[in-house]
Design a protein around this motif. Structure first.
Motif, PDB file in Angstrom:
ATOM      1  N   ALA A 188     -43.855 -28.435  -6.144  1.00 53.63           N
ATOM      2  CA  ALA A 188     -43.868 -28.030  -7.554  1.00 53.63           C
ATOM      3  C   ALA A 188     -43.692 -26.545  -7.821  1.00 53.63           C
ATOM      4  CB  ALA A 188     -45.124 -28.667  -8.139  1.00 53.63           C
ATOM      5  N   LEU A 189     -44.164 -25.694  -6.990  1.00 57.19           N
ATOM      6  CA  LEU A 189     -44.166 -24.431  -7.241  1.00 57.19           C
ATOM      7  C   LEU A 189     -42.943 -23.847  -7.191  1.00 57.19           C
ATOM      8  CD1 LEU A 189     -45.468 -21.425  -7.623  1.00 57.19           C
ATOM      9  CD2 LEU A 189     -45.826 -21.377  -5.123  1.00 57.19           C
ATOM     10  N   LEU A 190     -41.961 -24.313  -6.141  1.00 62.33           N
ATOM     11  CA  LEU A 190     -40.723 -23.906  -5.831  1.00 62.33           C
ATOM     12  C   LEU A 190     -39.930 -24.507  -7.054  1.00 62.33           C
ATOM     13  CD1 LEU A 190     -40.064 -24.140  -2.015  1.00 62.33           C
ATOM     14  CD2 LEU A 190     -40.121 -22.023  -3.212  1.00 62.33           C
ATOM     15  N   ARG A 191     -40.058 -25.544  -7.587  1.00 63.32           N
ATOM     16  CA  ARG A 191     -39.368 -26.122  -8.773  1.00 63.32           C
ATOM     17  C   ARG A 191     -39.494 -25.100  -9.899  1.00 63.32           C
ATOM     18  NH1 ARG A 191     -41.468 -31.645  -7.403  1.00 63.32           N
ATOM     19  NH2 ARG A 191     -39.834 -32.857  -6.279  1.00 63.32           N
ATOM     20  N   ARG A 204     -45.271 -26.128   3.398  1.00 65.04           N
ATOM     21  CA  ARG A 204     -44.415 -24.981   3.122  1.00 65.04           C
ATOM     22  C   ARG A 204     -42.962 -25.286   3.612  1.00 65.04           C
ATOM     23  NH1 ARG A 204     -46.858 -19.635   2.067  1.00 65.04           N
ATOM     24  NH2 ARG A 204     -48.954 -19.796   2.340  1.00 65.04           N
ATOM     25  N   ILE A 205     -42.678 -25.581   4.927  1.00 69.93           N
ATOM     26  CA  ILE A 205     -41.394 -25.979   5.320  1.00 69.93           C
ATOM     27  C   ILE A 205     -40.896 -27.113   4.787  1.00 69.93           C
ATOM     28  CG2 ILE A 205     -41.986 -27.224   7.431  1.00 69.93           C
ATOM     29  CD1 ILE A 205     -39.659 -25.618   9.019  1.00 69.93           C
ATOM     30  N   ARG A 206     -41.533 -28.122   4.306  1.00 68.36           N
ATOM     31  CA  ARG A 206     -40.905 -29.272   3.810  1.00 68.36           C
ATOM     32  C   ARG A 206     -40.802 -29.054   2.392  1.00 68.36           C
ATOM     33  NH1 ARG A 206     -41.124 -33.277   7.302  1.00 68.36           N
ATOM     34  NH2 ARG A 206     -42.549 -33.154   9.221  1.00 68.36           N
ATOM     35  N   ALA A 207     -41.496 -28.276   1.643  1.00 75.83           N
ATOM     36  CA  ALA A 207     -41.138 -27.672   0.238  1.00 75.83           C
ATOM     37  C   ALA A 207     -40.002 -26.875   0.304  1.00 75.83           C
ATOM     38  CB  ALA A 207     -42.228 -26.762  -0.242  1.00 75.83           C
ATOM     39  N   VAL A 208     -39.779 -25.893   1.190  1.00 82.11           N
ATOM     40  CA  VAL A 208     -38.675 -25.215   1.290  1.00 82.11           C
ATOM     41  C   VAL A 208     -37.440 -25.966   1.507  1.00 82.11           C
ATOM     42  CG1 VAL A 208     -37.182 -23.364   2.726  1.00 82.11           C
ATOM     43  CG2 VAL A 208     -39.636 -23.220   2.129  1.00 82.11           C
ATOM     44  N   ASP A 209     -37.421 -27.035   2.360  1.00 81.80           N
ATOM     45  CA  ASP A 209     -36.400 -28.107   2.716  1.00 81.80           C
ATOM     46  C   ASP A 209     -35.988 -28.740   1.334  1.00 81.80           C
ATOM     47  OD1 ASP A 209     -34.657 -29.430   4.616  1.00 81.80           O
ATOM     48  OD2 ASP A 209     -35.799 -31.064   4.300  1.00 81.80           O
TER      49      ASP A 209
END
Length: 714
Positions: A658-661, A584-589
């Motif tokens: 991918a979700l955050l994109r 999660r944190i790497r996706a948020v970053d």
């Protein structure tokens, strides 16, 4: 005023090697601080710190011959009480003026936000450096970190070692001072053997060169570079590669003033002893440098670093080889004796070793860890029999002769003994690797059995010590729990093992004896045993420990270059699986670097505030499209439905990047919604429908993190 270089050198008997650098830094810092307190305004970074086994020194490149003129200000009585009703000075004001050897008329008035005061100001000429320096040096020496100063002769003063000379030169002039029974001058001392006589120092700037000519490398950086070069030269003679660690380099540098490396060799039969044991005895006992081959295996060669450029190096070589032989013989004896019985035979003897009074013996800890290891192994699909066997063997080498001599080899020797006893390779490796990471920058255990054991061991340690009320406080952490928590977190993250931490904490706490929880409770005033609700206490400790582990991750991600707001965005959700936390944190970053991120973070913050003020709960029903106004509101709803459909498989697959994109596509409709739509409409049904729309939007982002806490880019 003309500024010149100032050199201060204190010559001593050989200083303790582990303290030389610290003492030199503290001495230089004390000199700079003392001079600055007296108005010299020196740049602390300009101080050049020098040291060797027989001297502490500091060179300040530019120091004035006198301190600046000083403005003396003394505050007297308040103006409101300075004069009587008839205008005559009060006794307080007259007495103050007299004490300053002046008149009331010459006093000045100082206006402050707390009222007015009479003050006396005068200019005092700055004192010469020569008059101030003895006191500055005495203060610096007094404040050095010397826990046990020694005395010598019949003197009253004490220092870390007896002192023999003192050089104080400003430019080319000597400054007179009497310190620790020494009178300062310009005579330093050369190398104890190559130049055993005084070395006149022409000027502060010539000091380094003057000593170099007398076979003393007073610059510790220069001395370290020479040692590296000398060791490399000697290693080349042997055809191997020297293993010179920074810590060993520091010790050798603080043992020598003119280092010269000498290649040596030992009997090849010693190589059947594990190389870690031989290297440990070389480095710890003799300060010798080991030599490895191209495959990282120890060769029969080693390197000694002498403090002399001898005319007969062969004699020094013989001496080094003679002193290493009995050390290696001891190591070989320990190893052979340990191999006479299987490692597992030491398990029973762990009952005699207390781990912690309320937690029982080391044997009790091994039993708890073995059970937790079995549970974890079954949960992640690792061979439970091998994991449990590794747990049973993990502490047995503590009772071996070799580890008794070299505690740093625990785990390493367990691996050798387990392998010699025919244990499976994964088990033998785990007995060593479960200690990893041993230090900052070290990797985690490479094998799955070792990873499972590392997790279980650290969880038991954390739970037990927290239960007995000995958690870290301030800079006190006798059980190294902060390091254990970070090692646990790293292993959970970097191993790829899908494990939820809170249930594991609960299971570990359930194995602890009740005495542990009683010991951790505050003592009652009447002396009676405190009442214990073990279940509630376990819940409390588990929650506290989970937060403790998460707190260690802040620095872990900071070291990886991930900003604190990214960490807080994920921590707001407290994912139980730290591997999931990491994803999660790497996706948020990655998301935070997108151009849409700042606007969507602001929108999420706005949505969170609206929902909190409206006391809107979780989304319990769909949005009624019939209540949606045409335009921005309907467009946001349609966009949300599209993103929800695309997000469903990404949520289940934990593909947060991918979700955050996908969620980034909502920026334009969200901006338009807040521009054109009034959320808190007068119509209650419309208002509730809009709140429901925002709730669904908010919850979609919360599948990853609370991005409302992300900070705007600078």
């Amino acid at each position: 005023m003309t500024e010149q270089a100032l050199l201060i050198e204190l010559g001593t008997e050989e200083l303790p090697t582990r303290t030389v650098d610290e003492l030199a830094q503290a001495f230089a810092g004390g000199i700079v601080e003392g001079l600055n307190k007296r108005g010299f305004n020196l740049d602390a970074n300009s101080a050049q710190v020098y040291c060797s086994p027989r001297r502490l020194a500091v060179l300040l490149p530019a120091v004035a011959a006198a301190q600046p003129d000083q403005t003396i200000e003394r505050r007297g009585p308040a103006a409101a009480a300075a004069f009587a009703a008839d205008g005559t000075p009060s006794k307080a004001l007259s007495g103050f003026a007299a004490s300053c050897s002046t008149t009331v008329e010459q006093l000045q008035k100082l206006e402050t936000d707390k009222g007015a005061w009479y003050v006396f100001r005068s200019e005092q000429p700055g004192q010469p450096l020569a008059a101030l320096l003895p006191e500055v040096i005495a203060e610096a020496l007094k404040n050095l970190p010397v826990p046990k100063p020694m005395r010598w002769g019949d003197h009253d003063y004490a220092f870390v070692r007896p002192v023999h000379w003192l050089v104080i030169v400003h430019g080319s002039e000597v400054i007179a001072a009497d310190i620790l029974g020494l009178s300062s001058g310009r005579d330093s001392r050369g190398h104890r053997f190559h130049h055993n006589k005084t070395v006149p120092i022409a000027s502060a700037h010539s000091w380094l060169a003057d000593l170099r000519a007398a076979h003393v490398l007073a610059d510790p950086a220069e001395r370290r570079e020479r040692i590296r070069a000398e060791v490399a030269r000697a290693a080349q003679e042997t055809g191997g590669q020297a293993q010179l660690s920074d810590s060993l380099l520091d010790e050798i540098a603080n043992l020598t003033e003119w280092p010269v490396a000498i290649a040596c060799a030992f009997d090849e039969d010693f190589l059947r002893v594990p190389q870690e044991a031989l290297i440990m005895t070389m480095e710890t006992n003799q300060k010798f440098v080991s030599v490895l081959d191209d495959n990282g295996r120890l060769t029969r060669h080693f390197i000694g670093v002498a403090n002399i450029d001898s005319l007969a190096p062969a004699e020094i070589r013989k001496g080094y080889e003679r002193v290493i032989r009995p050390r290696f013989a001891d190591a070989r004896f320990f190893y052979d004796e340990d191999l006479k019985s299987p490692l597992i035979d030491q398990l029973e003897s762990l009952k005699t070793v207390t781990y912690q009074q309320s937690l029982g013996s080391v044997w009790d800890k091994v039993i708890r860890v073995a059970e937790l290891t079995r549970t974890i192994a079954n949960r992640v699909g690792v061979d439970a029999a091998q994991a449990t066997r590794a747990a049973a063997l993990a502490k047995c080498d503590l009772m071996s002769r070799m580890v008794g001599e070299f505690p740093e080899l625990q785990g390493v020797m367990g691996r050798y003994y387990a392998a010699a006893n025919g244990e499976p390779a994964d088990v033998a490796r785990a007995v060593d690797e479960f200690y990893r990471p041993r230090f900052a920058g070290d990797g985690i255990a490479s094998g799955k059995v070792g990873q499972v054991l590392a997790i279980a061991e650290r969880i038991d340690t954390l739970c037990g010590i927290f239960a007995v009320g000995m958690k870290p406080s301030g800079n006190k952490d006798p059980f190294a729990l902060r390091r254990a928590a970070l090692g646990l977190a790293r292993t959970l993250i970097e191993s790829g093992l899908a494990l939820e931490l809170p249930p594991l904490l609960q299971e570990a706490l359930a194995q602890l004896p009740e005495a542990a929880f009683v010991a951790g409770l505050p003592k009652s005033k009447d002396g009676k045993p405190p009442l214990l609700d073990a279940g509630a206490r376990r819940q409390e400790i588990a929650a506290e420990l989970f937060e403790f582990v998460l707190d260690r991750l802040r620095g872990y991600y900071a070291d990886a270059g991930i900003a604190g707001d990214r960490f807080e965005a994920v921590r707001a959700l407290n994912p139980a699986d730290l591997g999931d936390f990491d994803a999660r944190i790497r996706a948020v970053d990655a998301f935070a670097r997108l151009p849409e991120a700042e606007a969507l973070a602001a929108a999420n913050k706005r949505i969170a505030n609206i929902l909190r003020q409206a006391q809107a709960g979780a989304a319990t029903a769909g949005v009624d499209s019939a209540l949606l106004a045409a335009g921005a509101e309907a467009q946001l709803h349609q966009s949300l439905l599209g993103v929800q459909a695309a997000a469903e498989p990404l949520i289940h697959g934990r593909d947060y990047v991918a979700l955050l994109r996908q969620l980034a596509r909502l920026r334009a409709p969200v901006d338009a919604f807040f521009t054109d739509v009034m959320v808190m409409a007068d119509d209650a049904a419309v208002r509730a429908n809009r709140l429901q729309l925002l709730t669904q939007l908010r919850q979609l982002f919360l599948h990853v993190a609370d991005i409302s806490v992300l900070q705007p880019a600078n």
